[in-house]
Design an enzyme around this catalytic site. Structure first.
Site, short mmCIF file in Angstrom:
data_model
loop_
_atom_site.label_atom_id
_atom_site.label_comp_id
_atom_site.label_asym_id
_atom_site.label_seq_id
_atom_site.Cartn_x
_atom_site.Cartn_y
_atom_site.Cartn_z
N GLY A 165 -18.31 34.36 30.59
CA GLY A 165 -18.35 33.71 31.90
C GLY A 165 -19.20 34.47 32.93
N LYS A 201 -28.81 21.33 33.29
CA LYS A 201 -28.13 20.32 34.09
C LYS A 201 -26.65 20.72 34.11
CE LYS A 201 -27.74 16.24 35.97
NZ LYS A 201 -27.98 16.43 37.39
N TYR A 202 -26.02 20.66 35.29
CA TYR A 202 -24.61 21.00 35.38
C TYR A 202 -23.80 19.73 35.18
CZ TYR A 202 -20.25 22.99 37.10
OH TYR A 202 -18.96 23.43 37.21
N HIS A 208 -14.56 21.11 27.17
CA HIS A 208 -15.15 22.14 26.31
C HIS A 208 -14.61 21.89 24.89
CE1 HIS A 208 -16.41 26.37 25.22
NE2 HIS A 208 -15.59 26.06 24.23
N HIS A 235 -14.38 30.21 33.86
CA HIS A 235 -15.07 30.03 32.57
C HIS A 235 -14.38 30.76 31.43
CE1 HIS A 235 -18.16 28.09 34.87
NE2 HIS A 235 -18.52 29.19 35.49
N GLU A 275 -20.36 25.86 20.28
CA GLU A 275 -19.69 25.37 21.48
C GLU A 275 -20.46 24.23 22.14
OE1 GLU A 275 -17.08 29.18 22.91
OE2 GLU A 275 -18.81 28.67 24.13
N GLU A 287 -23.62 27.07 23.39
CA GLU A 287 -23.90 28.36 22.74
C GLU A 287 -23.17 28.46 21.41
OE1 GLU A 287 -22.47 31.99 24.38
OE2 GLU A 287 -20.44 31.25 24.69
N ARG A 291 -18.80 35.05 15.56
CA ARG A 291 -17.64 35.91 15.27
C ARG A 291 -16.40 35.05 15.16
NH1 ARG A 291 -15.40 35.18 20.26
NH2 ARG A 291 -16.91 35.15 21.95
P1 ADP Z 1 -20.17 32.31 28.12
O1 ADP Z 1 -21.10 32.80 27.05
O2 ADP Z 1 -20.19 33.20 29.33
O3 ADP Z 1 -18.81 31.99 27.63
P2 ADP Z 1 -20.96 29.49 28.00
O4 ADP Z 1 -22.38 29.10 27.97
O5 ADP Z 1 -20.23 29.43 26.71
O6 ADP Z 1 -20.83 30.95 28.64
O7 ADP Z 1 -20.17 28.62 29.07
C1 ADP Z 1 -18.83 28.90 29.41
C2 ADP Z 1 -18.24 27.79 30.23
O8 ADP Z 1 -19.04 27.55 31.40
C3 ADP Z 1 -18.19 26.44 29.55
O9 ADP Z 1 -17.04 26.31 28.73
C4 ADP Z 1 -18.14 25.51 30.75
O10 ADP Z 1 -16.87 25.54 31.34
C5 ADP Z 1 -19.10 26.16 31.73
N1 ADP Z 1 -20.48 25.65 31.56
C6 ADP Z 1 -21.47 26.21 30.84
N2 ADP Z 1 -22.61 25.45 30.88
C7 ADP Z 1 -22.33 24.38 31.64
C8 ADP Z 1 -23.06 23.19 32.07
N3 ADP Z 1 -24.33 22.99 31.69
N4 ADP Z 1 -22.43 22.29 32.84
C9 ADP Z 1 -21.13 22.49 33.22
N5 ADP Z 1 -20.40 23.56 32.87
C10 ADP Z 1 -20.96 24.51 32.09
#
Ligand code: ADP
Length: 448
Positions: A165, A201-202, A208, A235, A275, A287, A291
């Site tokens: 996060g 894009k958000y 998730h 996150h 993910e 991502e 692991r």
């Molecule tokens: P980390 O490697 O820090 O865990 P992630 O890329 O897996 O980061 O994202 C973690 C969380 O962040 C996701 O589960 C989601 O809640 C939020 N997130 C990531 N990318 C997006 C996106 N493009 N739009 C909305 N939320 C996102």
């Protein structure tokens, strides 16, 4: 098969690996810092060795200390658990150079997936659907603003080396861009030593959803369905379940096959998690984690397989013990993460456990390294237990969770147990009607 495995970790995950070793007739070696001399993993392993002072950088993250511990104890393989060195390609390379087996993927796969930009490019080429975004790194603020215009706000700026996060910032509008861009860069630099960022894009109301995959390193791979980990704070996952309550059998088979084919295509070995964000019936890759995940037990529960045993098998060159056709979902499983944290701010709350009682009964699994009188040290993660329940369906699993939480006693420190009691009063939890923002909104409403 290996005679002896060293576990480069601590806490509940170290116990998890020791248990698998014991069932397989393999000797286990625990490593520990001076702060963990009395830890449960040290007591439970066949052997233990002190690898340094309390600071993780000088103990659990110290590659020379871990390599020396392998040499001294004669361990042939290392299980990294999650966190610490589990996704450190350099560590894996050094083990390979010392003829020690890393129980996990190759250093190349870790490197590719550890960088979110190369991970996304690789997955896209393998046919996995991705979140629309910048075609690679975004060099400067002007380019970032252009991408914001092109894709439309909101967008999320992410450090390519980010994780846990950290290094992610949302820009709601062009005015937010400068601050979000600079902050994501600075966090990438300070936490991961890499200030490269990219933009996506958000998505505003996604869930998730993550697909568990497993490969044998010889071009064969399977998927073990998905987990829904939408309930998150900052996150970070808090409540996880399998299968996903909103995913149909057709969607599962389709996205599962895409993921299994993708990892088979790169000869991936061991456990991995692909993910996604899932919105309006569409999956968007974010991502891959190379692991075992904290939340792997919910997958184990619904398939009745031991993922750690499987990791050890394929690392030793044996075939997987199941095929895709063997993997049939049985019921529903939920995990809650119990942290030593004080509500409402979730401030870490280390200290001495004065009383501990773990719940039991049908369909209840408690993965924890706690015991009566144990002192939780202040140096590490605040996760102290995972309560995992299994039922024939989701309502049964929810009822069992409520019942098991009622039996659980952890006295002496503040924990997140009251959070789960309160959450289980919420209708949305029972209907499964939530997305990745639900918990933050609920926390705002509940605690202000
Ligand atoms: P980390 O490697 O820090 O865990 P992630 O890329 O897996 O980061 O994202 C973690 C969380 O962040 C996701 O589960 C989601 O809640 C939020 N997130 C990531 N990318 C997006 C996106 N493009 N739009 C909305 N939320 C996102």
């Amino acid at each position: 098969m290996f005679d002896k495995i060293l576990i480069a970790n601590r806490g509940e995950i170290a116990l998890r690996v020791i248990r698998a070793c014991r069932e397989m007739g393999i000797k286990s070696v625990a490593v520990h810092s001076t702060a963990d001399a009395d830890a449960m993993h040290v007591r439970m392993a066949d052997e233990s060795i002190c690898i340094g002072p309390p600071s993780a950088t000088q103990s659990y993250l110290s590659i020379p200390a871990i390599i020396s511990a392998c040499e001294i104890t004669g361990a042939q393989a290392v299980h990294p658990g999650y966190g610490f060195l589990s996704e450190n390609a350099n560590f894996v390379q050094i083990l390979e150079d010392h003829d020690l087996t890393f129980i996990g993927p190759s250093s190349d796969h870790i490197r590719v997936m550890g960088d979110k930009i190369t991970a996304k490019d690789t997955m896209k080429d393998l046919g996995v659907p991705c979140v629309p975004g910048s075609p690679g790194g975004v060099p400067d603020l002007a380019a970032a603003k252009q991408i914001g215009e092109d894709f439309g706000y909101p967008v999320i700026i992410k450090a390519t080396a980010g994780g846990g996060g950290k290094g992610m910032k949302v820009a709601e509008s062009a005015e937010d861009m400068e601050k979000a861009f600079m902050t994501a860069r600075a966090e990438g630099k300070s936490n991961f030593g890499n200030d490269e960022v990219y933009i996506e894009k958000y998505l505003t109301t996604p869930r998730h959803i993550e697909v568990q995959v497993f490969g044998d390193g010889k071009g064969n791979a399977v998927h073990l369905a998905e987990r829904d980990c939408s309930l998150q704070r900052r996150h970070q996952k808090v409540f996880e379940e399998a299968p996903g309550p909103c995913i149909s059998a057709e969607e599962r088979a389709q996205i599962g096959k895409i993921c299994a084919d993708a990892v088979a295509g790169i000869n991936y070995i061991g456990a991995g998690t692909v993910e996604f964000l899932y919105e309006k019936g569409e999956f968007f890759f974010i991502e891959m984690n190379t692991r075992l995940q904290v939340e792997h037990p919910v997958t184990e529960s619904i398939f009745g397989v031991d993922l750690v045993r499987e990791q050890i098998r394929v690392a030793a060159g044996l075939p997987m013990s199941f095929t895709q056709d063997d993997l049939v979902i049985n019921g529903h499983s939920i995990e809650v993460r119990i942290n030593a944290e004080r509500l409402p701010n979730f401030a870490p709350c280390p200290g001495k456990i004065t009383q501990y009682h773990a719940p039991g009964g049908l369909g209840v699994r408690m993965d924890s390294a706690l015991y009566d009188g144990y002192s939780i040290p202040p140096y590490y993660d605040s996760l102290i237990a995972k309560l995992i329940v299994h039922g024939r369906d989701r309502p049964e699993a929810m009822a069992r969770l409520q019942r098991a939480l009622g039996e659980l006693i952890v006295d002496g420190v503040d924990t997140t147990i009251p959070l789960f009691h309160a959450l289980l009063e919420e209708e949305d939890l029972h209907t499964g009607d939530f997305n990745i923002h639900w918990l933050e909104d609920w926390l705002d409403r509940t605690y202000g």
